[in-house]
Structure formats: structure tokens, C-alpha cells
Design a protein around this motif. Structure first.
Motif, short mmCIF file in Angstrom:
data_model
loop_
_atom_site.label_atom_id
_atom_site.label_comp_id
_atom_site.label_asym_id
_atom_site.label_seq_id
_atom_site.Cartn_x
_atom_site.Cartn_y
_atom_site.Cartn_z
N ALA A 198 39.42 100.27 170.72
CA ALA A 198 40.09 99.05 171.20
C ALA A 198 41.57 99.29 171.48
N VAL A 199 42.15 100.31 170.83
CA VAL A 199 43.60 100.52 170.96
C VAL A 199 43.98 101.93 171.39
N VAL A 200 43.05 102.86 171.39
CA VAL A 200 43.37 104.26 171.74
C VAL A 200 42.96 104.52 173.19
N ARG A 201 43.94 104.76 174.04
CA ARG A 201 43.69 104.90 175.47
C ARG A 201 42.76 106.08 175.78
N ASP A 202 42.94 107.22 175.11
CA ASP A 202 42.12 108.39 175.40
C ASP A 202 40.64 108.12 175.12
N LEU A 203 40.37 107.34 174.06
CA LEU A 203 38.98 107.00 173.76
C LEU A 203 38.42 106.04 174.81
#
Length: 486
Positions: free
Chosen positions: A432-437
Motif C-alpha cells: 500500500a505504501v512501497v512504490r517498488d512493490l
């Protein structure tokens, strides 16, 4: 039905399709270590330090606990049923053929991405001495080495991987000893900092408590590879004993190495320096420690070690990917030609298919795409979290009907497995908050949908339950033979 079928109910394996049981428990443990003790610690830990600061120690402690739950639950199942395909075949039996199919294809996707990512790291480390060598050329060079190792017999592979992993293990132990000396005793040119760096520069939690949660999305990449304990079960000399020993020693070593080694890094350097930046080899926290302290030649020696670590991890993951394709083919979940082995009992065609991640990494590097390692690492985290969740759900189903013949048990049983599952879901929630994921999900979700459509349209009509029965029967026969020799 949660028990293995009798051998009489299972068809004979086609000629030339049976893997050779020649791995010792020491080799199995080192193969798992070879996959897990790699770039995640030596390079990726820098990114985690940058997110959580000194509190990264807590991240690795939590990661070790989650990994231990997965390894021991998987180890309990594999010690009872050391089947080809490992946890994927177990998921097919204890959940459904679809989940066994999805788990194995997801894990194959994990292994090819890890193999590519580790070779990117190897090529990056090479530029420490030869900055003029293109990244793609380094990838091709190291790819040739690991493909050659994997084409040898499994016994030769086990010996080579044992020694490669042993070098890493010894190196980390030496780093821990030297690091502890530097932290608490120091050198004339480098006074002992003690534990001041853990609370200086903004405190132990410089970026807030939420940073521990966010950093877990990076930290869990470090533990990818523990699944190999289950994959290697199909080639173990004495499966029950080997898996019991390997599962326990592997997770203890990993927890000890990760928590202590990373703890010493953030104790020796201010966390902003230890985090490094980008994919430059000097961003490895372990190389940075000796660069900053100024011990002659130590940084170059450390760079050799981290290169060996990445090469070993790539080697182990290429092995895992080829074995996963072999088991999928055996169960009619992949093209039949992948089931044929070489005269040395090596799945050559599976090895060739599993170089897909290497080819992708080389092409991206050749075209000049930036952040190749970061992209591939995120794909691994996204996929491996799904695999771990399915392993734990399979264990919960297995636990309900276990027959007491396993060689060891997960402490706490199903309650521990549920706790581990909660941990895995919690890490997955960082999407929800990690762009790479989030970017990884743009690739990972379509992959899941694609293999699901293929299952519904093609694979489910070809599956023969007797193939899974045959895998369980072969495992039971191998266990009986090993017990007779003990």
C-alpha cells in the motif's frame, strides 16, 4: 486424504526421469544457506538501513522469526513426505491441484528473478576492480559459470555449492568477530564507538515506528531461499534425518548471521553512511565499513566475499528453478519434454528454461535500463510472499491429518503457523505504501492471472492424480531404504 499412498497404487516413473538421491544433510543446509545468504544481506541491507535506521536490527529479528516459522513448518512436512516438487507437491495434496500448480509456477518465477538479480549484483561487484566492463558482459560471464556448475551431476553441484556457501559462512563469522572487536575495543586509528551510533543521529528510530514495517518489504528479500530445504528433499540420501538437521541449523545460522552482522554494521557506522545509495558496489554496508575504517585491503577482500555470496545464491536458485520445472512436468503441469533428464540425472532442459531471468537481466542491462536490481528484487518479494503464505496454509491443512511419523515438529504447531501467516500478510500489506512493490504487482498480478487461465483452459484437463501419488510413493520408498541403512 492426508496420507501418502502406497507404492502399488502409483505408476512407475518413465525411464530417465528419476532424480538421483545423493545430497547429504550438510550439502542441503549449505544449498539453502547459499540461496538465502546472498545479496539481500550484503547489498540489500543498505536499503533497509536507509528506511529504518538502527531499528533495522528489529526488522531482521522479526524477519528471522517469520522465516523460521516457514522453514520449520515446511521442514516438518518435507521430513514426512520428501517428494519431488517439495512444497508445491505438498500443496497439491493438502490443498488442491490448482494451489500446487500455482505455488510451483510462482516459485519458478521467484527463482528466475533471484538468479537474474544475483547475477546483476555479481556484475556490479566486478566493476569495483574493472569499471570499464559493461554490466551485461559481467552478467554473461557469471551466467556461464553457474550454468556449467548446474550441468554437472547433482553430487558435484552439492559439493561445489557446499564450498561456495562455506566461504560465505566463514566470512560472515569473521566479519562478526572483527566487527565486535572494532565496536568494543577499536584500533589506534579507529577508536571503539561502542553502541553510540545506535542512538545517535536521530535515535534508534530516526524515521518513526512505521519505518520498521516499511523496511520489512526489503528485509524479507534476504530470507528468500529457505524454501530450497523442501526442493532438495527429492535428492537427499536420507530425507527424514537430512531435512530435520538442515531445517534447524539453517534457520539458526540465518538468524544469528543476519541480526548480528547488520547490528554490527549500524554500530560501526552512522546509519546514514551505512545505508549507501543506488546500486554502486561501494554501497554495500560491509564494504563501506572497511572503506571508512581504513584497514588496508579489507574492502577489496570483502568485495570478493560478497561477489562469491551473490554467485552462490544465483547458482542455488538456478538449481531450484530447474527442479521445479521437472516436478511440474512430471505432474503434467508443464510441457512433457522438461521431464527428461541427462545421463547424469540432471534436468538440462529445465536449466535452459530457468535461464530466462538471466536473459532478462542481461537484456535490460544491455539496453541501459536503470535500477535493474531493484526491479527484480521487488518482483521476488511480491512473489515469494505469496509462496510463503501458501506453504503455511498447506501446513495448517496437513497438521489436521498428520500421522505422527514426521521426524520433527514445528514448535507450537498450527498456532505458530497462523502467527507466521499473519506476519507474511503484514509484510505483504506494505504494498500500500512501497512504490517498488506496487510496480512489482503490475507484473506479478498478470503472471498469476495468466497461469490461472492456462490452468483452467489446458492444465486441469491433463492432470493425473496418479502423478502426485507416484511422487509420494517414491518418497516413501526412499525413506524406507534410508531407514533400513540407519
Amino acid at each position: 486424504m492426508n496420507s501418502a499412498p502406497s507404492s502399488s497404487a502409483s505408476p512407475a516413473a518413465p525411464a530417465g526421469s528419476s532424480l538421483s538421491r545423493s545430497l547429504t544433510h550438510g550439502q542441503m543446509a549449505m544449498i539453502a544457506m547459499g540461496s538465502a545468504l546472498g545479496t539481500g544481506l550484503f547489498l540489500g541491507s543498505g536499503a533497509a538501513i536507509g528506511i529504518a535506521g538502527p531499528a533495522v536490527i528489529v526488522c531482521f529479528a522479526l524477519g528471522s522469526a517469520i522465516a523460521a516459522t516457514i522453514a520449520l513448518s515446511m521442514g516438518e512436512m518435507a521430513s514426512r513426505y520428501p517428494v519431488r516438487g517439495g512444497f508445491g507437491t505438498l500443496a497439491a495434496r493438502f490443498l488442491s491441484p490448482y494451489w500446487g500448480y500455482l505455488t510451483r509456477w510462482l516459485y519458478w518465477f521467484v527463482t528466475i528473478c533471484v538468479t537474474g538479480a544475483e547475477l546483476v549484483a555479481c556484475a556490479t561487484y566486478l566493476t569495483y576492480w574493472a569499471p570499464g566492463v559493461p554490466l551485461w558482459a559481467g552478467i554473461v560471464l557469471f551466467a556461464a559459470i553457474i550454468v556449467g556448475i548446474n550441468l554437472a551431476s547433482v553430487g558435484s553441484f552439492g559439493v561445489i555449492e557446499f564450498w561456495l556457501s562455506s566461504i560465505k559462512v566463514v566470512a560472515v563469522l569473521v566479519f562478526i568477530l572483527i566487527g565486535a572487536f572494532l565496536v568494543f575495543v577499536g584500533l589506534p586509528s579507529s577508536p571503539a564507538p561502542g553502541l553510540t551510533h545506535l542512538t545517535g543521529d536521530g535515535g534508534f528510530l530516526p524515521n518513526g515506528a512505521a519505518s520498521i514495517w516499511i523496511a520489512m518489504s526489503v528485509v524479507m528479500f534476504s530470507f528468500g531461499g529457505i524454501e530450497l530445504l523442501s526442493i532438495t528433499a527429492a535428492e537427499a540420501k536420507d530425507p527424514g534425518t537430512a531435512i530435520r538437521t538442515a531445517a534447524r541449523t539453517t534457520i539458526i545460522r540465518l538468524a544469528f548471521f543476519y541480526v548480528l552482522a547488520v547490528g554490527l554494521v549500524v554500530a560501526l557506522l552512522p546509519w546514514q553512511q551505512a545505508s549507501g545509495a543506488g546500486e554502486d558496489v561501494t554501497a554495500s554496508p560491509f564494504v563501506l565499513v572497511f572503506d571508512r575504517i581504513g584497514i588496508p585491503g579489507a574492502a577489496s577482500l570483502t568485495n570478493i566475499i560478497v561477489l562469491i555470496a551473490a554467485l552462490s545464491a544465483a547458482n542455488a536458485n538456478l538449481y531450484a528453478g530447474s527442479r521445479m520445472l521437472h516436478s511440474l512436468s512430471a505432474d503434467a503441469m508443464a510441457p512433457a519434454f522438461l521431464h527428461r533428464l541427462s545421463p547424469r540425472h540432471v534436468p538440462v532442459r529445465g536449466i535452459a528454461m530457468s535461464t530466462a531471468g538471466i536473459v532478462l537481466a542481461a537484456v535490460l542491462a544491455f539496453t541501459g535500463a536503470g535500477g535493474v536490481f531493484g526491479y527484480m528484487m521487488s518482483l521476488v518479494v511480491f512473489s515469494v510472499l505469496l509462496v510463503w503464505a501458501l506453504i503455511l496454509i498447506s501446513y495448517i491443512s496437513y497438521w489436521r491429518g498428520r500421522d505422527g511419523q514426521e521426524t520433527f515438529r514445528l514448535p507450537g504447531g498450527v498456532a505458530t503457523a497462523v502467527a507466521g501467516l499473519v506476519g507474511v500478510v503484514g509484510v505483504f500489506a506494505t504494498i500500500a505504501v512501497v512504490r517498488d512493490l506496487q510496480l512489482a504487482a503490475l507484473v506479478g498480478v498478470p503472471v498469476v492471472l495468466l497461469v490461472t487461465v492456462l490452468y483452467v483452459v489446458v492444465v486441469r484437463h491433463r492432470i493425473d492424480p496418479a502423478a502426485t501419488d507416484a511422487a509420494f510413493a517414491e518418497a516413501a520408498e526412499a525413506e524406507a531404504e534410508a531407514a533400513a541403512v540407519r
